[in-house]
Design a protein around this motif. Structure first.
Motif, PDB file in Angstrom:
ATOM      1  N   GLY A 191      31.901 -87.381 -39.585  1.00  0.00           N
ATOM      2  CA  GLY A 191      31.249 -87.993 -40.736  1.00  0.00           C
ATOM      3  C   GLY A 191      30.006 -87.269 -41.205  1.00  0.00           C
ATOM      4  N   LYS A 192      29.822 -86.028 -40.746  1.00  0.00           N
ATOM      5  CA  LYS A 192      28.596 -85.292 -41.068  1.00  0.00           C
ATOM      6  C   LYS A 192      28.743 -84.352 -42.260  1.00  0.00           C
ATOM      7  N   PHE A 193      29.977 -84.028 -42.626  1.00  0.00           N
ATOM      8  CA  PHE A 193      30.207 -83.170 -43.792  1.00  0.00           C
ATOM      9  C   PHE A 193      30.357 -84.102 -44.990  1.00  0.00           C
ATOM     10  N   LEU A 194      29.264 -84.306 -45.713  1.00  0.00           N
ATOM     11  CA  LEU A 194      29.173 -85.397 -46.680  1.00  0.00           C
ATOM     12  C   LEU A 194      30.098 -85.247 -47.880  1.00  0.00           C
ATOM     13  N   MET A 195      30.536 -84.034 -48.170  1.00  0.00           N
ATOM     14  CA  MET A 195      31.440 -83.838 -49.300  1.00  0.00           C
ATOM     15  C   MET A 195      32.747 -84.609 -49.098  1.00  0.00           C
ATOM     16  N   THR A 196      33.093 -84.880 -47.847  1.00  0.00           N
ATOM     17  CA  THR A 196      34.309 -85.648 -47.563  1.00  0.00           C
ATOM     18  C   THR A 196      34.243 -87.014 -48.232  1.00  0.00           C
ATOM     19  N   GLU A 226      20.734 -84.828 -45.375  1.00  0.00           N
ATOM     20  CA  GLU A 226      21.459 -83.559 -45.494  1.00  0.00           C
ATOM     21  C   GLU A 226      21.325 -82.722 -44.228  1.00  0.00           C
ATOM     22  N   ASP A 227      20.326 -83.059 -43.401  1.00  0.00           N
ATOM     23  CA  ASP A 227      20.089 -82.308 -42.170  1.00  0.00           C
ATOM     24  C   ASP A 227      21.006 -82.729 -41.031  1.00  0.00           C
ATOM     25  N   VAL A 228      21.889 -83.697 -41.285  1.00  0.00           N
ATOM     26  CA  VAL A 228      22.782 -84.164 -40.229  1.00  0.00           C
ATOM     27  C   VAL A 228      23.710 -83.044 -39.765  1.00  0.00           C
ATOM     28  N   LEU A 229      23.926 -82.054 -40.637  1.00  0.00           N
ATOM     29  CA  LEU A 229      24.739 -80.884 -40.298  1.00  0.00           C
ATOM     30  C   LEU A 229      23.992 -79.655 -40.821  1.00  0.00           C
ATOM     31  N   PRO A 230      23.027 -79.148 -40.054  1.00  0.00           N
ATOM     32  CA  PRO A 230      22.133 -78.087 -40.548  1.00  0.00           C
ATOM     33  C   PRO A 230      22.849 -76.853 -41.080  1.00  0.00           C
ATOM     34  N   ASN A 236      25.781 -80.388 -48.123  1.00  0.00           N
ATOM     35  CA  ASN A 236      25.414 -81.807 -48.085  1.00  0.00           C
ATOM     36  C   ASN A 236      24.458 -82.175 -49.217  1.00  0.00           C
ATOM     37  N   VAL A 237      23.566 -81.262 -49.574  1.00  0.00           N
ATOM     38  CA  VAL A 237      22.680 -81.512 -50.720  1.00  0.00           C
ATOM     39  C   VAL A 237      23.511 -81.591 -52.003  1.00  0.00           C
ATOM     40  N   ILE A 238      24.478 -80.688 -52.133  1.00  0.00           N
ATOM     41  CA  ILE A 238      25.362 -80.704 -53.303  1.00  0.00           C
ATOM     42  C   ILE A 238      26.174 -81.999 -53.323  1.00  0.00           C
TER      43      ILE A 238
END
Length: 254
Positions: A191-196, A226-230, A236-238
């Motif tokens: 769940g860390k790659f927010l684009m999903t 966004e830092d959940v997956l550096p 994640n910002v996008i």
């Protein structure tokens, strides 16, 4: 040059990242002119133009995004054709057979070529010749799942989730398969790659017309840093930016 893109993927400033990626891509193209078959350059160009179009162009200028996705696809095809068995114009059966000649080390080339190719198709849904290639893109992603489903945060599952969730059933959509692939993708990337979440909401939630799920998925993006997956901070910002754009279209979608 690889390290430069690693650093860019960790960037959180969108304006800086956009300018840096654009300048790096032109530098890579200049380098390719003197070394046209260099695999590393072809891979970086395919990945770079795809990422640039997705992150900085598609939401504001679709026609320009088409150009960049097509350019990315062409660089990817150049790379894949270094395998003598690969022919993007082959029949689907022969195309699928050729995929078995690729190795796990070829997954990045296959994945980013398919992302560019599929993204180009998604922006040209009224063009029969573009749509005709979709089964080949789907075949690549299924091969990746068999070979290395964890690659790029479960990216092949991400793609198939969006593919099956973005089309009506009569045109090959399958909400059950879409959900299965998105859930698997989230399991892989924890769940860390927010684009999903963005594409889960944009495709599956819209397809089944579930506004509560739509808002819940976008809400998860708001809740997470966004830092959940550096190493994928830029993505994640996008994703956060895309989530806001998508949220503003709520009344159009439901």
């Amino acid at each position: 040059m690889d390290n430069g893109f690693v650093v860019l993927n960790e960037e959180s400033d969108l304006e800086l990242a956009e300018k840096s990626i654009a300048s790096n891509l032109k530098l890579l193209e200049a380098m390719k002119k003197s070394d046209p078959t260099n695999k590393d350059l072809l891979q970086l160009l395919c990945t770079g133009y795809t990422s640039y179009a997705l992150g900085f162009v598609e939401d504001t200028d679709v026609e320009r995004a088409k150009i960049f996705y097509l350019r990315a696809k062409e660089f990817g095809i150049e790379l894949l054709k270094q395998n003598k068995h690969f022919d993007e114009n082959a029949t689907l059966a022969n195309f699928e057979n050729s995929l078995s000649t690729f190795k796990k080390s070829d997954i990045p080339a296959l994945f980013w070529t398919a992302i560019a190719w599929g993204s180009y198709i998604s922006l040209n849904l009224t063009q029969p010749e573009a749509l005709a290639d979709l089964p080949k893109v789907e075949a690549i992603m299924k091969f990746i799942i068999k070979t290395d489903e964890n690659y790029y945060y479960g990216g092949a599952h991400f793609f198939l989730g969006a593919l099956y969730g973005s089309r009506p059933k009569i045109f090959g959509g399958n909400p059950e398969e879409s959900k299965k692939h998105f859930d698997k993708c989230l399991s892989i990337n924890e769940g860390k790659f927010l684009m999903t979440y963005v594409y889960y909401a944009k495709t599956y939630a819209v397809q089944i017309q579930d506004p509560v799920l739509f808002q819940d998925l976008l809400g998860k993006i708001d809740e997470m840093s966004e830092d959940v997956l550096p190493e994928a901070r830029l993505s994640n910002v996008i994703a956060k930016k895309k989530a806001e754009i998508l949220r503003n279209k709520f009344n159009e979608l439901f």
